[in-house]
Design a protein around this motif. Sequence first.
Motif, PDB file in Angstrom:
ATOM      1  N   PHE A  86     -18.584   6.640   0.898  1.00 31.89           N
ATOM      2  CA  PHE A  86     -17.284   6.131   1.327  1.00 31.89           C
ATOM      3  C   PHE A  86     -17.313   5.507   2.722  1.00 31.89           C
ATOM      4  CE2 PHE A  86     -15.886   9.111  -2.001  1.00 31.89           C
ATOM      5  CZ  PHE A  86     -15.137   8.225  -2.759  1.00 31.89           C
ATOM      6  N   ALA A  87     -18.135   6.023   3.619  1.00 32.05           N
ATOM      7  CA  ALA A  87     -18.114   5.546   5.005  1.00 32.05           C
ATOM      8  C   ALA A  87     -18.846   4.222   5.180  1.00 32.05           C
ATOM      9  CB  ALA A  87     -18.718   6.598   5.930  1.00 32.05           C
ATOM     10  N   VAL A  88     -19.988   4.037   4.542  1.00 30.65           N
ATOM     11  CA  VAL A  88     -20.781   2.830   4.762  1.00 30.65           C
ATOM     12  C   VAL A  88     -20.042   1.565   4.324  1.00 30.65           C
ATOM     13  CG1 VAL A  88     -22.906   1.624   4.071  1.00 30.65           C
ATOM     14  CG2 VAL A  88     -22.992   4.006   4.823  1.00 30.65           C
ATOM     15  N   PRO A  89     -19.472   1.510   3.116  1.00 32.06           N
ATOM     16  CA  PRO A  89     -18.730   0.287   2.774  1.00 32.06           C
ATOM     17  C   PRO A  89     -17.524   0.053   3.689  1.00 32.06           C
ATOM     18  CG  PRO A  89     -19.198   1.544   0.794  1.00 32.06           C
ATOM     19  CD  PRO A  89     -19.579   2.402   1.963  1.00 32.06           C
ATOM     20  N   PHE A  90     -16.824   1.120   4.061  1.00 32.74           N
ATOM     21  CA  PHE A  90     -15.673   0.965   4.948  1.00 32.74           C
ATOM     22  C   PHE A  90     -16.103   0.391   6.290  1.00 32.74           C
ATOM     23  CE2 PHE A  90     -12.762   2.473   8.201  1.00 32.74           C
ATOM     24  CZ  PHE A  90     -11.545   2.030   7.689  1.00 32.74           C
ATOM     25  N   HIS A 150     -14.815  -3.109   7.660  1.00 25.30           N
ATOM     26  CA  HIS A 150     -13.817  -3.032   8.713  1.00 25.30           C
ATOM     27  C   HIS A 150     -14.371  -2.795  10.116  1.00 25.30           C
ATOM     28  CE1 HIS A 150     -10.711  -3.119   5.703  1.00 25.30           C
ATOM     29  NE2 HIS A 150     -11.296  -2.135   5.067  1.00 25.30           N
ATOM     30  N   GLY A 151     -15.526  -2.208  10.235  1.00 25.71           N
ATOM     31  CA  GLY A 151     -15.985  -1.816  11.548  1.00 25.71           C
ATOM     32  C   GLY A 151     -17.062  -2.679  12.139  1.00 25.71           C
ATOM     33  N   LEU A 152     -18.012  -3.108  11.337  1.00 24.98           N
ATOM     34  CA  LEU A 152     -19.182  -3.775  11.887  1.00 24.98           C
ATOM     35  C   LEU A 152     -19.219  -5.266  11.603  1.00 24.98           C
ATOM     36  CD1 LEU A 152     -21.806  -1.087  10.869  1.00 24.98           C
ATOM     37  CD2 LEU A 152     -20.653  -1.335  13.052  1.00 24.98           C
ATOM     38  N   ALA A 153     -18.488  -5.721  10.608  1.00 27.83           N
ATOM     39  CA  ALA A 153     -18.551  -7.125  10.227  1.00 27.83           C
ATOM     40  C   ALA A 153     -17.691  -7.968  11.159  1.00 27.83           C
ATOM     41  CB  ALA A 153     -18.082  -7.299   8.787  1.00 27.83           C
ATOM     42  N   GLY A 154     -18.220  -9.111  11.514  1.00 24.27           N
ATOM     43  CA  GLY A 154     -17.457 -10.059  12.314  1.00 24.27           C
ATOM     44  C   GLY A 154     -16.581 -10.893  11.393  1.00 24.27           C
ATOM     45  N   PRO A 155     -15.997 -11.929  11.936  1.00 21.76           N
ATOM     46  CA  PRO A 155     -15.182 -12.795  11.087  1.00 21.76           C
ATOM     47  C   PRO A 155     -16.047 -13.466  10.027  1.00 21.76           C
ATOM     48  CG  PRO A 155     -15.375 -13.707  13.301  1.00 21.76           C
ATOM     49  CD  PRO A 155     -16.000 -12.352  13.323  1.00 21.76           C
TER      50      PRO A 155
END
Length: 138
Positions: free
Chosen positions: A70-74, A78-83
Amino acid sequence: MAAATLLTVGFSMLAGYWLARRAGISAQSGIIGSVPGGLSQMVLVSEETPGADGTVVAFMQTVRLLTVIFAVPFLAVHGLAGPAAPVSAVPLPAPDAAAAHPLGLAAAVVLIPLAALGAVRLKLPTPWFLGPMLASPG
């Protein structure tokens, strides 16, 4: 890759030891329950390890596995991906002609079985998988 693996296993062992002290379980159960690995394999390891409780290890591995699922896809979304980059209509480049050279193919056909047999002779785990993988150039 080796450094990342060593850091992951080392951090997991420290976290397992800390959790064992805080939760009142054995250090063996805490460490085996926290170390990354297959859930069923870690339960089998715990059954063979004196002082480890298989039920606790199975619970800890299940919680660890669900947390990662659950944490890695989130975090990736939402957390690590830029625009998001705009999608272009540019076609993909053609495959490299040198990669499909007949001499390279012949070398691979000879090298793969030799690497697998070498891994069997060295008694590596899963030799038919690891041998060719270790012999591959990239």
